[in-house]
Design a protein around this motif. Structure first.
Motif, PDB file in Angstrom:
ATOM      1  N   ASN A   1       0.746  -1.009  -0.008  1.00  0.00           N
ATOM      2  CA  ASN A   1       0.196  -0.073  -0.025  1.00  0.00           C
ATOM      3  C   ASN A   1       0.767   1.258  -0.054  1.00  0.00           C
ATOM      4  OD1 ASN A   1      -2.442  -1.720  -0.077  1.00  0.00           O
ATOM      5  ND2 ASN A   1      -2.458  -1.487   2.110  1.00  0.00           N
TER       6      ASN A   1
ATOM      7  N   ARG B   1      -0.146   4.478  -2.241  1.00  0.00           N
ATOM      8  CA  ARG B   1      -1.251   5.379  -1.525  1.00  0.00           C
ATOM      9  C   ARG B   1      -0.711   6.209  -0.233  1.00  0.00           C
ATOM     10  NH1 ARG B   1      -7.654   4.965  -0.749  1.00  0.00           N
ATOM     11  NH2 ARG B   1      -7.937   7.116  -0.381  1.00  0.00           N
ATOM     12  N   TYR B   2      -0.239   5.289   0.535  1.00  0.00           N
ATOM     13  CA  TYR B   2       0.044   5.843   1.984  1.00  0.00           C
ATOM     14  C   TYR B   2       1.531   6.084   2.594  1.00  0.00           C
ATOM     15  CZ  TYR B   2      -4.958   4.189   2.379  1.00  0.00           C
ATOM     16  OH  TYR B   2      -6.266   4.081   2.064  1.00  0.00           O
TER      17      TYR B   2
ATOM     18  N   ARG C   1      -4.219   6.139 -11.394  1.00  0.00           N
ATOM     19  CA  ARG C   1      -3.888   7.036 -10.588  1.00  0.00           C
ATOM     20  C   ARG C   1      -4.923   8.447 -10.746  1.00  0.00           C
ATOM     21  NH1 ARG C   1       1.912   8.066  -8.172  1.00  0.00           N
ATOM     22  NH2 ARG C   1       0.694   9.680  -6.813  1.00  0.00           N
TER      23      ARG C   1
ATOM     24  N   SER D   1      -8.751   7.330 -10.726  1.00  0.00           N
ATOM     25  CA  SER D   1      -9.234   7.023  -9.172  1.00  0.00           C
ATOM     26  C   SER D   1      -9.100   8.242  -8.235  1.00  0.00           C
ATOM     27  CB  SER D   1      -8.484   6.007  -8.584  1.00  0.00           C
ATOM     28  OG  SER D   1      -7.477   6.147  -8.389  1.00  0.00           O
TER      29      SER D   1
ATOM     30  N   ASP E   1      -6.374   9.285  -7.232  1.00  0.00           N
ATOM     31  CA  ASP E   1      -5.231   8.720  -6.335  1.00  0.00           C
ATOM     32  C   ASP E   1      -5.759   7.917  -5.213  1.00  0.00           C
ATOM     33  OD1 ASP E   1      -2.737   8.610  -6.766  1.00  0.00           O
ATOM     34  OD2 ASP E   1      -1.959  10.597  -5.772  1.00  0.00           O
ATOM     35  N   ALA E   2      -7.076   7.278  -5.403  1.00  0.00           N
ATOM     36  CA  ALA E   2      -7.190   6.273  -4.540  1.00  0.00           C
ATOM     37  C   ALA E   2      -6.711   5.098  -4.846  1.00  0.00           C
ATOM     38  CB  ALA E   2      -8.847   6.244  -4.451  1.00  0.00           C
TER      39      ALA E   2
ATOM     40  N   MET F   1      -4.647   1.819  -4.458  1.00  0.00           N
ATOM     41  CA  MET F   1      -3.809   1.423  -3.161  1.00  0.00           C
ATOM     42  C   MET F   1      -2.653   0.530  -3.615  1.00  0.00           C
ATOM     43  SD  MET F   1      -7.193   0.883  -0.568  1.00  0.00           S
ATOM     44  CE  MET F   1      -6.128   0.523   0.880  1.00  0.00           C
TER      45      MET F   1
ATOM     46  N   ILE G   1      -8.576  -0.206  -5.949  1.00  0.00           N
ATOM     47  CA  ILE G   1      -8.589   0.912  -5.437  1.00  0.00           C
ATOM     48  C   ILE G   1      -9.834   0.867  -4.324  1.00  0.00           C
ATOM     49  CG2 ILE G   1      -9.956   3.044  -6.319  1.00  0.00           C
ATOM     50  CD1 ILE G   1      -9.560   2.184  -9.051  1.00  0.00           C
TER      51      ILE G   1
END
Ligand code: FAD
Length: 481
Positions: free
Chosen positions: A162, A165-166, A250, A253, A255-256, A258, A294
């Motif tokens: 992940n 995204r994180y 990216r 979505s 940028d959702a 994952m 996503i």
């Protein structure tokens, strides 16, 4: 004449350490110790004075203070799932292993602040569950999450599925509690998102692989729990389309996105062949596939709609040639099981030479092509098996032995192959360790890829925190050229 330094520990210091820990905190039975004296790849085997299992930060502090005075070397250990030999003691039998597994409390969850404070020995999966129970997400996720500990994750700045995204472990920490080699405790458990008060010390310990101190607790960042997840396993027309699809996903979505995991098509066949329960879902073996996911903050199917729209466009453009969209949570879990199974499948296909490189995302296809050419030139018949977190530019560039080649012949070329593959990554200003760290495995290779300024600064910092060189000696920091 060379003077031999006797590193045998003072028996009195050892008995003071045992007194501090009590019977629950000391292990020296050979059978109980055995699993902790070999690394997760089975490459390094060590011995130790015994394994300390402290139950509190005060115990860690007292043990380190005694060890510091007595000159006892320390090897910090979490779940022992690391891939670079960082948590394995050497073979002298004079090092003290400190395993953090007993310090496994979630100290606090502050849902409004989106943070949780945990002890270093918490298992990653337990942390994920505790966050979920508070309707929050702790996004760090990797294959070893059922046994690795957060202290080990932070000490090795773990990555996983992940990061796209994180961010990686380093990005998920607001505060730390650390015991320094001399036993002093740094209590930096701040829950602040803004704190511009000089040097940010926590970043020195994150990714330091146990060479600067022992992490005993951390304040972790939490996120809104995705209410739905839409996944797809797609087959691509070419390797280059992985980058195009990633770029589009990216944007589409917001940028959702994952996860975005690249797998060679034949790795799915290997998984089905070797790993019980793994099923290759396509009717044919494609060259390249991607497992993407996503996350949506609403339960209204919008994540699925975004994914389907994106895939339709990619079909029309000819970049995606086939796709499996799971219709249930169980089917989604099966696809992720397949992704994890390809790792075990390769183990079952024989010996491997492994790399964990990073290059700019846009250069991943070039990296794979150039590394394949370099490896095959050195060893015709070698079988490249590149997969991994392509959304982060991170390729686990693994190579399986040629069919019928004796293992010894294969490994005789290991150093030359490492060098050739790393050279390709370095020529793209890439990294020889995207997420697994340096440990013992890649320590000397650092000499080829860090400048003197970087190496001198690393050594100076090590010397500042650990002037006696007692914390995880022989790991991560190479001796001067
Ligand atoms: C099947 C599998 C899949 C994996 N997938 C990934 C992946 O996707 N991404 C990834 O990044 N890694 C991955 N790994 C590697 C590994 O799981 C991670 O590096 C993990 O973060 C290590 O945690 P650990 O608790 O097992 O640490 P250990 O292996 O015990 O230790 C790792 C290093 O940290 C030090 N250390 C441990 N605890 C502390 C502490 N409290 N304070 C100071 N130093 C400490 C040790 O001395 C050692 O140098 C995988 C491993 C396996 C077996």
């Amino acid at each position: 004449m060379t003077q031999m330094i006797d590193k045998r520990p003072d028996p009195e210091a050892l008995s003071r350490i045992k007194d501090i820990l009590g019977p629950k905190g000391w292990v020296d039975d050979a059978d109980d110790l055995a699993p902790w004296l070999v690394d997760s790849r089975g490459v390094y085997h060590g011995r130790c004075l015994g394994m300390a299992r402290p139950g509190s930060v005060e115990e860690v502090s007292q043990v380190l203070a005694v060890a510091y005075d007595a000159g006892i070397e320390i090897v910090p250990q979490g779940g022992n799932t690391g891939r670079v030999g960082g948590a394995t003691p050497d073979d002298t039998g004079h090092q003290l292993l400190i395993n953090m597994g007993r310090m496994n409390k979630v100290r606090d969850i502050d849902a409004a602040n989106y943070t949780m404070t945990v002890e270093a020995g918490c298992i990653l999966q337990d942390i994920q569950r505790a966050a979920e129970n508070a309707d929050r997400l702790f996004p760090l996720s990797l294959g070893a999450e059922g046994s690795c500990q957060i202290g080990g994750n932070l000490a090795s700045n773990a990555g996983g599925i992940n990061v796209l995204r994180y961010g990686n472990a380093r990005d998920l920490v607001l505060g730390l509690e650390v015991v320094l080699p001399d036993g002093r405790i740094w209590t930096g458990l701040r829950r602040l998102r803004k704190d511009n008060t000089g040097y940010d010390l926590k970043h020195l310990f994150l990714g330091s692989e146990g060479t600067l101190g022992i992490i005993t607790a951390a304040v972790l960042k939490l996120f809104p729990l995705p209410k739905e997840r839409a996944a797809a396993l797609v087959a691509l027309d070419s390797l280059d389309s992985a980058v195009t699809l990633l770029e589009k996903a990216r944007t589409a979505s917001a940028d959702a996105l994952m996860s975005f995991e690249l797998m060679p098509g034949f790795s799915l066949d290997w998984a089905e062949k070797h790993v019980e329960g793994a099923k290759q879902p396509f009717e044919t073996t494609y060259d390249w596939t991607v497992l993407m996911e996503i996350g949506g903050t609403k339960m209204d199917g919008s994540a699925g709609v975004a994914l389907e729209g994106l895939l339709e466009e990619a079909f029309e453009a000819g970049q995606v040639v086939d796709a499996i969209l799971p219709q249930s949570e169980e089917q989604r879990a099966q696809l992720w099981f397949l992704r994890e199974a390809i790792v075990e499948a390769q183990n079952r296909e024989g010996a491997q030479i492994k790399h964990d490189v990073a290059v700019p995302v846009s250069l991943v296809p070039d990296f794979i092509r150039q590394a394949n050419a370099a490896a095959i030139a050195l060893m015709p018949g070698i079988r490249p098996y590149p997969f991994g977190h392509v959304g982060d530019g991170n390729i686990h560039y693994n190579l399986s032995q040629p069919v019928d080649m004796p293992v010894e012949t294969f490994f005789a070329e290991q150093e030359a192959i490492h060098r050739a593959v790393h050279d390709v990554a370095l020529s793209m200003n890439g990294s020889i360790s995207a997420e697994h760290g340096i440990g013992r495995t890649k320590r000397d290779e650092l000499l080829r890829c860090k400048s003197d300024v970087e190496l001198d600064t690393m050594r100076a910092l090590k010397n500042l925190f650990d002037p006696k060189g007692l914390m995880n000696p022989g790991k991560t920091i190479p001796a001067p050229r």
